[in-house]
Design a protein around this motif. Sequence first.
Motif, PDB file in Angstrom:
ATOM      1  N   UNK A  35       4.631 -10.634  -0.475  1.00  0.00           N
ATOM      2  CA  UNK A  35       5.697  -9.611  -0.466  1.00  0.00           C
ATOM      3  C   UNK A  35       5.117  -8.236   0.046  1.00  0.00           C
ATOM      4  N   UNK A  36       6.035  -7.557   0.381  1.00  0.00           N
ATOM      5  CA  UNK A  36       5.903  -6.305   1.165  1.00  0.00           C
ATOM      6  C   UNK A  36       4.893  -5.369   0.301  1.00  0.00           C
ATOM      7  N   UNK A  37       5.317  -5.190  -0.721  1.00  0.00           N
ATOM      8  CA  UNK A  37       4.486  -4.478  -1.817  1.00  0.00           C
ATOM      9  C   UNK A  37       3.951  -5.351  -2.831  1.00  0.00           C
ATOM     10  N   UNK A  38       2.464  -5.460  -3.066  1.00  0.00           N
ATOM     11  CA  UNK A  38       1.938  -6.340  -3.840  1.00  0.00           C
ATOM     12  C   UNK A  38       1.742  -5.687  -5.408  1.00  0.00           C
ATOM     13  N   UNK A  39       1.990  -6.319  -6.312  1.00  0.00           N
ATOM     14  CA  UNK A  39       1.871  -5.891  -7.763  1.00  0.00           C
ATOM     15  C   UNK A  39       0.097  -6.356  -8.206  1.00  0.00           C
ATOM     16  N   UNK A  40      -0.166  -5.424  -9.073  1.00  0.00           N
ATOM     17  CA  UNK A  40      -1.803  -5.789  -9.474  1.00  0.00           C
ATOM     18  C   UNK A  40      -1.774  -7.085 -10.082  1.00  0.00           C
ATOM     19  N   UNK A  41      -2.582  -8.067  -9.718  1.00  0.00           N
ATOM     20  CA  UNK A  41      -2.809  -9.190 -10.233  1.00  0.00           C
ATOM     21  C   UNK A  41      -2.013 -10.172  -9.297  1.00  0.00           C
ATOM     22  N   UNK A  42      -1.398  -9.736  -8.255  1.00  0.00           N
ATOM     23  CA  UNK A  42      -0.406 -10.827  -7.673  1.00  0.00           C
ATOM     24  C   UNK A  42      -1.101 -10.915  -6.235  1.00  0.00           C
ATOM     25  N   UNK A  43      -0.900 -12.268  -5.816  1.00  0.00           N
ATOM     26  CA  UNK A  43      -1.411 -12.831  -4.434  1.00  0.00           C
ATOM     27  C   UNK A  43      -0.300 -12.214  -3.364  1.00  0.00           C
ATOM     28  N   UNK A  44      -0.956 -12.140  -2.162  1.00  0.00           N
ATOM     29  CA  UNK A  44      -0.113 -11.850  -1.011  1.00  0.00           C
ATOM     30  C   UNK A  44      -0.708 -12.484   0.181  1.00  0.00           C
ATOM     31  N   UNK A 133      -6.926  -0.259  11.600  1.00  0.00           N
ATOM     32  CA  UNK A 133      -6.692  -0.252  10.139  1.00  0.00           C
ATOM     33  C   UNK A 133      -5.346  -0.834   9.756  1.00  0.00           C
ATOM     34  N   UNK A 134      -5.095  -1.589   8.613  1.00  0.00           N
ATOM     35  CA  UNK A 134      -3.818  -2.013   8.443  1.00  0.00           C
ATOM     36  C   UNK A 134      -3.708  -1.582   6.982  1.00  0.00           C
ATOM     37  N   UNK A 135      -2.380  -1.066   6.498  1.00  0.00           N
ATOM     38  CA  UNK A 135      -2.016  -0.324   5.419  1.00  0.00           C
ATOM     39  C   UNK A 135      -1.437  -1.397   4.487  1.00  0.00           C
ATOM     40  N   UNK A 136      -1.975  -1.505   3.165  1.00  0.00           N
ATOM     41  CA  UNK A 136      -1.301  -2.496   2.286  1.00  0.00           C
ATOM     42  C   UNK A 136      -0.978  -1.655   0.945  1.00  0.00           C
ATOM     43  N   UNK A 137       0.592  -1.974   0.504  1.00  0.00           N
ATOM     44  CA  UNK A 137       0.968  -1.073  -0.427  1.00  0.00           C
ATOM     45  C   UNK A 137       0.776  -1.771  -1.770  1.00  0.00           C
ATOM     46  N   UNK A 138       0.206  -1.295  -3.019  1.00  0.00           N
ATOM     47  CA  UNK A 138       0.039  -1.763  -4.190  1.00  0.00           C
ATOM     48  C   UNK A 138       1.073  -1.094  -5.088  1.00  0.00           C
ATOM     49  N   UNK A 139       1.793  -1.739  -5.816  1.00  0.00           N
ATOM     50  CA  UNK A 139       2.575  -1.054  -6.928  1.00  0.00           C
ATOM     51  C   UNK A 139       3.383  -2.142  -7.597  1.00  0.00           C
ATOM     52  N   UNK A 140       3.981  -1.704  -8.675  1.00  0.00           N
ATOM     53  CA  UNK A 140       4.850  -2.765  -9.651  1.00  0.00           C
ATOM     54  C   UNK A 140       5.787  -1.713 -10.104  1.00  0.00           C
ATOM     55  N   UNK A 141       7.052  -2.273 -10.577  1.00  0.00           N
ATOM     56  CA  UNK A 141       8.219  -1.335 -11.126  1.00  0.00           C
ATOM     57  C   UNK A 141       7.740  -1.261 -12.589  1.00  0.00           C
ATOM     58  N   UNK A 142       7.669   0.059 -12.905  1.00  0.00           N
ATOM     59  CA  UNK A 142       7.192   0.448 -14.227  1.00  0.00           C
ATOM     60  C   UNK A 142       8.054   0.028 -15.243  1.00  0.00           C
ATOM     61  N   UNK A 143       7.780  -0.562 -16.377  1.00  0.00           N
ATOM     62  CA  UNK A 143       8.668  -1.089 -17.493  1.00  0.00           C
ATOM     63  C   UNK A 143       8.607   0.084 -18.418  1.00  0.00           C
ATOM     64  N   UNK A 144       9.700   1.148 -18.897  1.00  0.00           N
ATOM     65  CA  UNK A 144       9.764   2.040 -19.674  1.00  0.00           C
ATOM     66  C   UNK A 144      10.574   1.535 -20.665  1.00  0.00           C
TER      67      UNK A 144
END
Length: 297
Positions: A35-44, A133-144
């Motif tokens: 995916x375009x943005x990788x979540x922690x613990x997720x493969x890409x 250099x290539x840029x990779x985004x890491x994030x996941x939607x917070x669950x509040x």
Amino acid sequence: MNHKLLISFGILIFFSMAFMAFASALTITSVETTPEVIAPGEASTIKIGVENEGNDNVEDVSVSLDLTDSALPFAPYGSSSEISFDEIREGREEYAEFEIIALSNAESGIYKIPLEISYKIKGETEINTKKSLIGISVSSKPIVDIGIEDGLLLKGQESKFSIKVTNKGLSNVKFLEIELQGGLYYTILSQKNVYIGDINSDDFDTAEFNVFFKENAPSSTNLPVIVRYKDGLNNEYEENFNLQATTYTTKQATELGLIAKSNTTTYIAAGIVIVVIYFIYRKIKKRRKMRIAENSS
């Protein structure tokens, strides 16, 4: 004149050679992350397009990602960090695909991964390299999530209570603000907006409010709440919650043992009884003295 022609000819040769060297280089045409943005613990999957824009075929092509830097929260996953091609013909494009995984403790942000391409122009022995250099985004939607705690809500008087805000997601939240909306059966006595700030993953914080609930408030009163915050990539979020607040009369709260029963009435009654007994005792004692005096006379 001949000297000027010679200089011009030399400049022409220099730029021609420079153009040929440039034209022989491999060019990165695209970088696609799925995916375009990788979540922690997720493969890409990272798909890198490499095109030979030169005038010659190239061989022994190697495309590699350098994940050795400890500051990079990535590791190879299901594939090597180096992809090879025997040859890329003139004008052709090949794609190098890498599988990586973001470590579970990866913080949200954009990371730059070093990329290196090495190759030889066909028929030559010199190894050419190109770094980028290539840029990779890491994030996941917070669950509040939010809920009411630490407060007894009584009708007809001011009540203090706290709203607990919990971040159940894998990413931290930033600039969190909570807003308590007004309602028909209560009046907000404190500020309706409370700024909390940052809440880390699997952590919580609280916001305190003062509210006056009217006598005619139902036993379950709806409290609309808006929570605004940003994730690690500064994406903005706004969520609406409806909290159900249980309200009591003083009598109900006393009967349920939520507040201590007042003993004032009991103390007053006991005091009255003691006073009455005292006066009765004095009166009886006085009569006895009068009888003794009459008998002695």
